[in-house]
Scaffold this motif. Structure first.
Motif: not given
Lengths: 94, 328
Positions: B68-71, B76-78, B82-90, B128-131
């Protein structure tokens, strides 16, 4: 890729004036990449003002089995602490 | 949870040898075990399984939300996503490092994930079918993860406990951004609210399953609890999650999709309906809606990054050779 990147230990100075503190480790092919990766992995929330990286293999650590020999002798030397010496209340500046 | 049904090795009751008894005493006394300390082989292997499974969950956990990052509906939500997904990598990286202190290599763990030998949490095999799913994951899945991970900050293995402290600090942001997203949808148009309800309907039961099988079927729990690498049972944590989440759903004006859900004044907890464990075991065995897609995406990302990793090594080797030549 079986040629695994070396492990680096990461130390961060959180504020000016404080010592660098160990925060964790990561893999990187060289020191420059280790700093880059450490910035992304360990300072995403303003945790640092400076980063050190050290190859894990370059760290020499004390042996846990030597703990008693190394650290017990300090226990009996309480006179190394200022509170060992009772001071008269009337005297100031001590 | 992020590590489900972790095998603790042969559950035999042989008399503990003296060393193992001393080890257990240390744990009972609340003294942390550190990498260089002696530990029983079963403790080491169990922890490798548990921590690496947890790490894999963080890594694979990036994929459902990454969709959903590109959508994302606003910049602001993007940025938040992005920050959240980057945390998961961390989080994955902190945990891989903790597992490596037990003597398994990073390459081995990555290999085990990509060949399907290692498991990751069942929850990330749902689409993840919807936002609104991004909100539901933050609220329910990360909310459940916090419940499991806060006690793990006190677990017996030092590197794991320290990794959990870092993870928990960051996870609170994940849960709140999820609830904030759900709030925005529930205060929006009827269609937006319906989207939030639909996401809750689809994520509720998988979130409850995430805590793992009921206590009666959880064969390795007792040993893990004695070692203090599991501090509450699956059912205890699941109950806590239900109790915490029901009022949060009420505030949103959403209905939890469970006709049997009701407050039990006598117990002081919510009663909830039967969980479909057949579905859980099917997902764990690789037959959830997205198991194949998740692993394919992981392998593809690994393969696509090969040229970059090789280039970094080539550069590092060249620099080292130059350094060597200068020194000579």
């Amino acid at each position: 890729m079986k040629n695994e990147w070396p492990l680096w230990e990461v130390f961060i100075r959180s504020q000016h004036g404080l010592a660098h503190r160990h925060v964790g480790s990561l893999h990187a092919p060289d020191a420059a990449m280790a700093i880059n990766n450490a910035r992304d992995v360990y300072t995403r929330r303003n945790e640092g003002t400076s980063i050190w990286v050290v190859k894990a293999v370059d760290i020499t650590a004390s042996d846990p089995d030597d703990k008693q020999a190394l650290f017990d002798p300090a226990q009996s030397k309480v006179y190394r602490h200022p509170t060992f010496f009772p001071m008269p209340d009337e005297v100031k500046g001590l | 949870m992020y590590a489900q049904m972790v095998d603790t090795g042969s559950p035999d009751n042989q008399a503990l040898d003296a060393r193992e008894a001393r080890f257990q005493q240390r744990i009972d006394d609340g003294i942390r075990i550190e990498p260089q300390d002696w530990m029983p082989e079963r403790y080491r292997k169990t922890l490798i399984r548990q921590i690496s499974q947890h790490a894999h969950s963080e890594i694979v956990g990036q994929l459902p939300e990454g969709n959903w990052i590109t959508r994302a509906p606003s910049l602001k939500r993007k940025a938040i996503l992005l920050a959240k997904v980057q945390d998961e990598a961390g989080h994955g990286l902190y945990l891989y490092s903790a597992a490596e202190t037990l003597g398994i290599s990073r390459d081995q763990m990555v290999d085990d994930l990509h060949t399907g030998k290692a498991k990751y949490s069942s929850i990330f095999n749902y689409p993840t079918l919807t936002w609104a799913d991004v909100g539901a994951i933050g609220w329910l899945v990360d909310g459940s993860a916090i419940m499991n991970q806060i006690p793990l900050c006190r677990c017996s293995y030092g590197p794991y406990a320290r990794a959990m402290i870092r993870v928990c600090k960051e996870e609170a942001f994940h849960m709140r951004q999820g609830y904030d997203l759900m709030l925005a949808l529930c205060r929006g148009t009827p269609a937006q609210k319906a989207m939030a309800q639909d996401a809750l309907n689809r994520w509720w039961w998988p979130s409850l399953m995430m805590f793992g099988p009921p206590d009666g079927d959880s064969v390795h729990s007792a040993q893990s609890q004695a070692w203090k690498i599991k501090l509450f049972t699956n059912d205890e944590l699941r109950q806590k999650m239900v109790d915490q989440t029901v009022p949060q759903a009420e505030y949103l004006g959403l209905t939890i999709p469970d006709a049997d859900l009701k407050w039990n004044a006598e117990r002081g907890h919510y009663d909830y309906g039967a969980i479909d464990w057949d579905e859980f075991y099917a997902v764990v065995k690789g037959n959830g809606p997205c198991n194949r897609e998740r692993l394919d995406t992981r392998r593809q990302a690994w393969d696509d990054g090969a040229w970059f990793r090789e280039a970094l090594v080539a550069h590092a080797d060249k620099q080292a050779q130059r350094e060597h030549a200068r020194a000579a």
